[in-house]
Design a protein around this motif. Structure first.
Motif, PDB file in Angstrom:
ATOM      1  N   UNK A   1       0.835  -1.191   0.000  1.00 45.79           N
ATOM      2  CA  UNK A   1       0.000   0.000   0.000  1.00 45.79           C
ATOM      3  C   UNK A   1       0.880   1.255   0.000  1.00 45.79           C
ATOM      4  N   UNK A   2       0.700   2.116  -0.991  1.00 47.25           N
ATOM      5  CA  UNK A   2       1.529   3.321  -1.062  1.00 47.25           C
ATOM      6  C   UNK A   2       0.990   4.365  -0.088  1.00 47.25           C
ATOM      7  N   UNK A   3       1.869   4.993   0.632  1.00 50.50           N
ATOM      8  CA  UNK A   3       1.445   6.015   1.587  1.00 50.50           C
ATOM      9  C   UNK A   3       2.357   7.217   1.462  1.00 50.50           C
ATOM     10  N   UNK A   4       1.767   8.388   1.685  1.00 52.56           N
ATOM     11  CA  UNK A   4       2.599   9.585   1.670  1.00 52.56           C
ATOM     12  C   UNK A   4       3.343   9.746   2.989  1.00 52.56           C
ATOM     13  N   UNK A   5       2.648   9.447   4.085  1.00 54.00           N
ATOM     14  CA  UNK A   5       3.270   9.565   5.403  1.00 54.00           C
ATOM     15  C   UNK A   5       3.167   8.216   6.096  1.00 54.00           C
ATOM     16  N   UNK A   6       4.130   7.879   6.931  1.00 56.17           N
ATOM     17  CA  UNK A   6       3.975   6.633   7.680  1.00 56.17           C
ATOM     18  C   UNK A   6       2.770   6.746   8.615  1.00 56.17           C
ATOM     19  N   UNK A   7       2.054   5.658   8.844  1.00 58.49           N
ATOM     20  CA  UNK A   7       0.899   5.713   9.735  1.00 58.49           C
ATOM     21  C   UNK A   7       1.315   6.073  11.164  1.00 58.49           C
ATOM     22  N   UNK A   8       0.429   6.789  11.843  1.00 59.07           N
ATOM     23  CA  UNK A   8       0.732   7.210  13.212  1.00 59.07           C
ATOM     24  C   UNK A   8       0.234   6.164  14.212  1.00 59.07           C
ATOM     25  N   UNK A   9       1.156   5.743  15.072  1.00 58.68           N
ATOM     26  CA  UNK A   9       0.844   4.733  16.080  1.00 58.68           C
ATOM     27  C   UNK A   9       0.766   5.391  17.460  1.00 58.68           C
ATOM     28  N   UNK A  10      -0.282   5.061  18.209  1.00 54.30           N
ATOM     29  CA  UNK A  10      -0.394   5.547  19.589  1.00 54.30           C
ATOM     30  C   UNK A  10      -0.576   4.361  20.525  1.00 54.30           C
ATOM     31  N   UNK A  11      -0.026   4.468  21.740  1.00 56.05           N
ATOM     32  CA  UNK A  11      -0.158   3.404  22.741  1.00 56.05           C
ATOM     33  C   UNK A  11      -0.796   4.016  23.985  1.00 56.05           C
ATOM     34  N   UNK A  12      -1.916   3.479  24.409  1.00 55.92           N
ATOM     35  CA  UNK A  12      -2.683   4.041  25.524  1.00 55.92           C
ATOM     36  C   UNK A  12      -2.737   3.054  26.660  1.00 55.92           C
ATOM     37  N   UNK A  13      -2.762   3.598  27.898  1.00 55.24           N
ATOM     38  CA  UNK A  13      -2.762   2.719  29.057  1.00 55.24           C
ATOM     39  C   UNK A  13      -3.946   3.011  29.973  1.00 55.24           C
ATOM     40  N   UNK A  14      -4.614   1.938  30.398  1.00 56.88           N
ATOM     41  CA  UNK A  14      -5.640   2.040  31.438  1.00 56.88           C
ATOM     42  C   UNK A  14      -5.174   1.154  32.600  1.00 56.88           C
ATOM     43  N   UNK A  15      -6.069   0.608  33.426  1.00 53.73           N
ATOM     44  CA  UNK A  15      -5.616  -0.176  34.590  1.00 53.73           C
ATOM     45  C   UNK A  15      -4.927  -1.452  34.120  1.00 53.73           C
ATOM     46  N   UNK A  16      -3.643  -1.585  34.461  1.00 53.94           N
ATOM     47  CA  UNK A  16      -2.843  -2.683  33.914  1.00 53.94           C
ATOM     48  C   UNK A  16      -1.492  -2.731  34.606  1.00 53.94           C
ATOM     49  N   UNK A  17      -0.671  -3.688  34.194  1.00 51.06           N
ATOM     50  CA  UNK A  17       0.671  -3.819  34.771  1.00 51.06           C
ATOM     51  C   UNK A  17       1.747  -3.270  33.860  1.00 51.06           C
ATOM     52  N   UNK A  18       1.410  -2.755  32.678  1.00 52.69           N
ATOM     53  CA  UNK A  18       2.370  -2.224  31.701  1.00 52.69           C
ATOM     54  C   UNK A  18       3.073  -3.306  30.886  1.00 52.69           C
ATOM     55  N   UNK A  19       2.819  -4.564  31.206  1.00 55.91           N
ATOM     56  CA  UNK A  19       3.564  -5.643  30.560  1.00 55.91           C
ATOM     57  C   UNK A  19       3.277  -5.769  29.071  1.00 55.91           C
ATOM     58  N   UNK A  20       2.018  -5.532  28.657  1.00 55.19           N
ATOM     59  CA  UNK A  20       1.692  -5.721  27.241  1.00 55.19           C
ATOM     60  C   UNK A  20       2.339  -4.649  26.373  1.00 55.19           C
ATOM     61  N   UNK A  21       2.333  -3.388  26.849  1.00 51.13           N
ATOM     62  CA  UNK A  21       3.026  -2.376  26.036  1.00 51.13           C
ATOM     63  C   UNK A  21       4.533  -2.578  26.106  1.00 51.13           C
TER      64      UNK A  21
END
Lengths: 262, 429
Positions: A1-21
């Protein structure tokens, strides 16, 4: 897939241990490549730089446990084209959903010195109870290679290849001996979704359900087999009540045995 | 400068959710708050009624960064309650597992989360553009730590192989030997990283701390020892609650710990290093002296140096264990529950992690108490901010704000850990 800009990735945290991110930072061999393929726009565990939304991919870790977070997830959904929940907290409410089976006010008043300082909803709920979720990646913790598969599938405009069959399939693929048949140990593998590579059976330990229920699990049949091995109702309740306790199949099975326990 | 507020709503590069708030009036700091708004998760509450054997897997979920620490403190507490003696080969394997966690956690923090501060980068990925070698080698070293946790624990986050009494499966000699080549590389990478750290610009800032860490007769501490400080504390871990208390403050969902009568104290790499330097192998001591990190280090910005040197120690210790490894006769020893109370205190990468459990005769948990390192450091963090801001008031506001974040990150605070339900018996003033 051709793209002009790389896709923007965001990582969000709610109640958790941080292990998955953390799984993303644990991709030591792939991290810089992933960072080259996407623009890391919001990931406070890793960077103090913040790029404004909207975001192409939002990875959401953690469960909703406060009123503030119930509002925050709505805002995140509005800013996200593709929203992926990662881990047992985000997909099933997590271990903190054990509160859902008890009275949370009693928890607070018995154990916090000043309960008025604490604001908490009476239930810990998965993200999909609040907003539409495009893809759910299971596990406590998630498998980092499955996470890369999901990101890569998105970048290439295809569906992620993440199997929904049980741990038993992975046990056979790995050539591990069945701990339930051979050793008579109560194993959750037959009703638990694959993803770990049948890790515990390979370590001579029965599966304890990190990835939550597989597609259409027969939990009642498994419990009947466990009873033949001499497992009590109380033990069955505890087995189904861990990191995915509030997923529908595990919750119903634990409640059925809680009733017969009395 | 008149009244001014330094606000960081969402601290980056820490594990969990927190912010900070510093209020300054007429060149005086009038208020400092490390705000922790991580939602509470109630671990001690729902541990009640669970079996002793479930504690290692449940408490691991308090923190994805240091799950081994939670597993170790919980198994030691249970084993102490039930009078279980762990044979030497299993004990060594637990130390090896802890080496893996220290390496991966220390390198993650020191190289990926903390080093960018000293060089003015927002994160390690941007830093990698100018210092590709440093970041790539750090990732390689971090991966070696994860390789150890993977082999001994089964996987790097929330390992599955730890149980009360030992392990489910012990690695073969052949599997263990396969780590050796990588660890030899890792040791060289750790030396190189320590040299890189020695070249970082450290802000001039010294504090008079009470350092608290485990102290063991022969070893640099991981799992066992007495609790010691540089001001005369020397107690069995079972006496922890007679010396330390926790308070609930309005601006934080994490409780604040303090030493009775004395107040704030400091746990973590700097405390361990200063109190146990004589327990480090000669090669690590020599490198430390050569690089100018002779203890005691009292500049909290130099915690990154203690982290780098402890990473080298963990590589050396892992190599020692691997060289003498014999597969244990059995992966675990029998455990017979009884009604009792047990205490466990081990050195998480961020500092001492205390667990206490009261159990009934069937092994069910009646009461649990967990005090993670970040709760213990909160008072020191606030005190550092207070003193740092007073001496740096002439800095431009954005630079001062960044430095304040860095003061917090010196502690590698794990906010997910510090927020959970703690039983408070009495509030003593």
């Amino acid at each position: 897939m051709a793209r002009e800009h790389p896709p923007k990735l965001a990582v969000w945290k709610f109640a958790s241990c941080d292990g998955c991110q953390l799984s993303l930072l644990d991709c030591e061999d792939e991290l810089l490549e992933v960072a080259g393929a996407v623009e890391i726009a919001y990931f406070p565990e890793a960077t103090r730089a913040v790029i404004r939304g909207p975001y192409d991919i939002s990875l959401v870790e953690g469960s909703i446990t406060t009123d503030h977070d119930a509002k925050r997830i709505q805002q995140i959904r509005k800013q996200s084209r593709f929203l992926v929940t990662i881990g047992a907290c985000a997909t099933a409410g997590g271990i903190q959903a054990l509160r859902n089976f008890q009275d949370v006010d009693e928890f607070i008043s018995t154990v916090y010195a000043t309960p008025a300082y604490i604001s908490a909803l009476d239930k810990s709920t998965p993200i999909a109870d609040h907003v539409f979720v495009d893809f759910q990646l299971r596990g406590c913790p998630i498998n980092k290679y499955q996470l890369i598969e999901v990101i890569s599938a998105y970048l290439n405009g295809r569906k992620p290849n993440v199997p929904t069959y049980s741990v038993c399939m992975e046990c056979k693929q790995r050539g591990a001996v069945c701990v339930m048949v051979a050793d008579g140990k109560p194993c959750l593998g037959p009703v638990t979704q694959a993803g770990c590579g049948a890790l515990c059976p390979a370590y001579h330990r029965p599966c304890f359900g990190c990835y939550g229920p597989m597609e259409t699990p027969n939990t009642a049949s498994l419990s009947a087999w466990w009873k033949q091995l001499g497992v009590s109702d109380g033990e069955i309740v505890r087995a189904f009540r861990s990191f995915n306790a509030y997923s529908e199949a595990f919750r119903k099975e634990s409640e059925a045995h809680e009733r017969s326990d009395h | 400068m008149n009244a001014q507020t330094i606000k960081v709503d969402y601290l980056a590069r820490v594990e969990g959710e927190g912010g900070l708030h510093v209020r300054v009036k007429d060149d005086r700091v009038v208020d400092v708050k490390l705000k922790i708004f991580e939602p509470p998760r109630f671990f001690e509450a729902f541990l009640r009624g669970r079996q002793y054997s479930e504690a290692p897997d449940i408490t691991a979920r308090i923190c994805g960064i240091c799950p081994v620490a939670y597993q170790m403190s919980s198994v030691h507490a249970m084993e102490r309650a039930f009078g279980v003696i762990i044979p030497q080969p299993l004990r060594e394997l637990r130390r090896l597992l802890y080496c893996g966690e220290w390496i991966e956690s220390h390198v993650l923090h020191a190289a990926m989360l903390h080093a960018p501060d000293f060089l003015g980068y927002p994160d390690a990925i941007v830093m990698a553009k100018d210092h590709p070698d440093v970041v790539r080698k750090a990732l390689q070293l971090k991966k070696i730590g994860n390789d150890i946790v993977n082999l001994v624990g089964g996987r790097e986050i929330h390992p599955i192989n730890v149980r009360v009494g030992g392990f489910y499966r012990t690695p073969t000699r052949r599997e263990i030997r396969q780590l050796k080549e990588r660890l030899l590389v890792g040791r060289d990478l750790a030396v190189e990283f320590a040299r890189f750290v020695a070249g970082l610009p450290f802000p001039e800032f010294r504090q008079d701390y009470e350092f608290v860490a485990l102290r063991h007769p022969d070893e640099y501490p991981f799992n066992e020892g007495r609790l010691a400080s540089n001001r005369g504390l020397d107690i069995d871990i079972a006496d922890y609650e007679n010396h330390f208390i926790e308070e609930h403050v309005i601006h934080s969902t994490a409780l604040h710990s303090r030493l009775k009568d004395r107040g704030a104290y400091h746990v973590g790499p700097l405390a361990r290093y200063n109190l146990n330097f004589d327990r480090l192998p000669p090669a690590v001591q020599a490198l430390a002296r050569e690089l100018g990190f002779e203890p005691p280090l009292t500049n909290p910005f130099q915690t990154i140096a203690a982290r780098a040197l402890e990473t080298l120690y963990a590589c050396e210790e892992a190599l020692r264990i691997i060289d003498s490894y014999q597969m244990p006769d059995s992966p675990s020893v029998p455990v017979q529950p009884r009604a009792a109370t047990g205490w466990g205190c081990t050195e998480a990468p961020r500092g001492i992690l205390y667990h206490r459990y009261t159990l009934d005769e069937t092994g069910a948990i009646l009461e649990a108490r967990i005090v993670p390192p970040t709760s213990q450091n909160q008072k020191s963090i606030e005190s550092d901010l207070w003193h740092f801001v007073e001496q740096a008031l002439d800095f431009p506001i954005d630079r001062l704000t960044w430095h304040c974040e860095q003061v917090v990150r010196n502690y590698d605070p794990c906010i997910s850990c510090s927020v959970h339900f703690l039983k408070l018996n009495v509030e003593r003033e």
